[in-house]
Scaffold this motif. Structure first.
Motif, short mmCIF file in Angstrom:
data_model
loop_
_atom_site.label_atom_id
_atom_site.label_comp_id
_atom_site.label_asym_id
_atom_site.label_seq_id
_atom_site.Cartn_x
_atom_site.Cartn_y
_atom_site.Cartn_z
N ARG A 151 113.64 -6.85 -23.75
CA ARG A 151 112.42 -6.98 -22.94
C ARG A 151 111.43 -7.95 -23.56
O ARG A 151 110.75 -8.71 -22.87
N ALA A 152 111.33 -7.92 -24.88
CA ALA A 152 110.34 -8.74 -25.58
C ALA A 152 110.77 -10.20 -25.71
O ALA A 152 109.95 -11.05 -26.06
N GLY A 153 112.04 -10.48 -25.47
CA GLY A 153 112.50 -11.86 -25.57
C GLY A 153 112.97 -12.27 -26.96
O GLY A 153 112.95 -13.46 -27.28
N VAL A 154 113.40 -11.30 -27.78
CA VAL A 154 113.97 -11.63 -29.09
C VAL A 154 115.29 -12.38 -28.84
O VAL A 154 116.21 -11.84 -28.19
N ARG A 155 115.39 -13.60 -29.34
CA ARG A 155 116.52 -14.46 -28.98
C ARG A 155 117.86 -13.92 -29.47
O ARG A 155 118.87 -14.02 -28.77
N GLU A 156 117.87 -13.36 -30.69
CA GLU A 156 119.12 -12.85 -31.24
C GLU A 156 118.85 -11.51 -31.94
O GLU A 156 117.82 -11.34 -32.60
N TYR A 157 119.78 -10.62 -31.78
CA TYR A 157 119.67 -9.29 -32.41
C TYR A 157 120.99 -8.95 -33.06
O TYR A 157 122.04 -8.91 -32.40
N LEU A 158 120.95 -8.71 -34.37
CA LEU A 158 122.14 -8.36 -35.14
C LEU A 158 122.01 -6.91 -35.58
O LEU A 158 121.01 -6.52 -36.18
N LEU A 159 123.02 -6.12 -35.28
CA LEU A 159 123.06 -4.71 -35.68
C LEU A 159 124.31 -4.45 -36.51
O LEU A 159 125.43 -4.65 -36.04
N TRP A 160 124.10 -3.99 -37.73
CA TRP A 160 125.21 -3.61 -38.60
C TRP A 160 125.35 -2.10 -38.55
O TRP A 160 124.50 -1.37 -39.04
N TRP A 170 123.99 -10.02 -30.76
CA TRP A 170 123.72 -10.37 -29.37
C TRP A 170 122.81 -11.58 -29.27
O TRP A 170 121.92 -11.79 -30.10
N VAL A 171 123.04 -12.37 -28.23
CA VAL A 171 122.23 -13.55 -27.94
C VAL A 171 121.62 -13.37 -26.55
O VAL A 171 122.31 -12.96 -25.62
N LEU A 172 120.34 -13.68 -26.42
CA LEU A 172 119.66 -13.52 -25.14
C LEU A 172 119.97 -14.70 -24.23
O LEU A 172 119.67 -15.85 -24.55
N GLU A 173 120.59 -14.40 -23.10
CA GLU A 173 120.94 -15.42 -22.10
C GLU A 173 120.59 -14.89 -20.72
O GLU A 173 121.06 -13.83 -20.33
N GLU A 174 119.74 -15.61 -20.00
CA GLU A 174 119.32 -15.21 -18.66
C GLU A 174 118.79 -13.78 -18.65
O GLU A 174 119.14 -12.96 -17.79
N ASP A 175 117.93 -13.48 -19.64
CA ASP A 175 117.26 -12.19 -19.77
C ASP A 175 118.20 -11.03 -20.07
O ASP A 175 117.81 -9.86 -19.94
N TYR A 177 121.32 -9.54 -22.96
CA TYR A 177 122.00 -9.74 -24.24
C TYR A 177 123.50 -9.84 -24.01
O TYR A 177 124.11 -8.98 -23.36
N ARG A 178 124.07 -10.90 -24.57
CA ARG A 178 125.51 -11.08 -24.53
C ARG A 178 126.02 -11.24 -25.96
O ARG A 178 125.35 -11.83 -26.81
N SER A 179 127.21 -10.74 -26.22
CA SER A 179 127.77 -10.78 -27.58
C SER A 179 128.01 -12.21 -28.03
O SER A 179 128.53 -13.03 -27.26
N LEU A 180 127.63 -12.49 -29.26
CA LEU A 180 127.92 -13.78 -29.86
C LEU A 180 129.39 -13.81 -30.25
O LEU A 180 129.83 -12.98 -31.05
N PRO A 181 130.18 -14.71 -29.68
CA PRO A 181 131.62 -14.69 -29.97
C PRO A 181 131.93 -15.23 -31.37
O PRO A 181 131.23 -16.11 -31.89
N ASP A 182 132.98 -14.68 -31.97
CA ASP A 182 133.47 -15.23 -33.23
C ASP A 182 134.05 -16.61 -32.99
O ASP A 182 134.63 -16.88 -31.94
N ALA A 183 133.89 -17.47 -33.97
CA ALA A 183 134.56 -18.76 -33.93
C ALA A 183 136.05 -18.55 -34.28
O ALA A 183 136.46 -17.45 -34.66
N ALA A 184 136.82 -19.60 -34.16
CA ALA A 184 138.26 -19.50 -34.45
C ALA A 184 138.52 -19.04 -35.88
O ALA A 184 139.54 -18.39 -36.15
#
Length: 236
Positions: A151-160, A170-175, A177-184
């Protein structure tokens, strides 16, 4: 008990007008007033207008993991002028949300960041990255705080999630949160902070050397150099 805004002294009824307890419904203003009047309280947060008090902290599922996160973010901030890290800091996100996240990374306002310090020294506005350390997906951090940060617009949120052995980023996209994918190569790379690379396997194993080695690779990357060059007002 519900307080929807600043409560005048004459209207604070009852024997304990400054009491701060789990479950109280307060505004951000009233929450901070009571928090400041309760020096014995070491950690309290307001999430969606509800007060949450911290429980005792275990070393194995929180204290030691938190130390790794702090070192990771601190080293990135030191190498990135215009970026600051902070630990266990009260953040005024809005009228109903005043969290105290385990760690955060922010771009200073002089370099285009959205956060600033209010007259009392509290951080206000949404940091670009917030990190929380929690035991499992059943925690406040994985539910109510996830919604609050979105809601606040935090661009990225990491939870361990230490007891679950999982890292969510998570990355904020179009309001949303979507998971940040692992690279190869299995490495998580921040979009808000180029060069902030996370070896999640090293993190979960408590391998501080491996964690820092991968971060140092990120700090030497062309992406980090380009990010530094694009931060307005940063002293290089």
């Amino acid at each position: 008990m519900i307080a929807t805004g600043p409560v005048p002294a004459a209207q604070r009824t009852g024997p304990f007008p400054d009491l701060l307890e789990n479950g109280y419904h307060l505004s951000a203003f009233e929450f901070l007033r009571r928090y400041e009047a309760s020096p014995e309280v070491k950690k309290a947060e307001l999430i969606n207008g509800i007060v949450y008090m911290a429980s005792p902290v275990r070393a194995d599922v929180h204290g030691e993991p938190d130390s790794l996160i702090q070192g990771w973010l601190f080293n990135y901030a030191v190498a990135t002028p215009g970026v600051k890290s902070a630990t266990n800091t009260t953040v005024r996100l809005g009228p109903d949300d005043v969290p105290q996240p385990d760690a955060l990374l922010r771009i200073v306002p002089e370099c285009g960041g959205k956060t600033s310090l209010d007259p009392k020294g509290y951080l206000q506005g949404a940091p670009e990255l917030i990190v929380e350390v929690a035991a499992s997906s059943a925690s406040l951090d994985a539910r109510e705080k996830l919604a609050s940060y979105r809601r606040a617009g935090v661009r990225e949120y990491l939870l361990w999630r230490t007891a679950d052995g999982q890292v969510d980023w998570w990355v904020l996209e179009e309001d949303e949160y979507r998971s940040l994918p692992d690279a190869a190569d299995g490495i998580l790379r921040s979009r808000a902070f180029p060069g902030l690379w996370l070896d999640s396997a090293a993190l979960l194993a408590g391998d501080g050397k491996g964690l820092m080695a991968k971060l140092n690779e990120g700090l030497q990357s062309p992406e980090h150099a380009a990010f530094l060059g694009g931060l307005p007002g940063a002293s290089k």
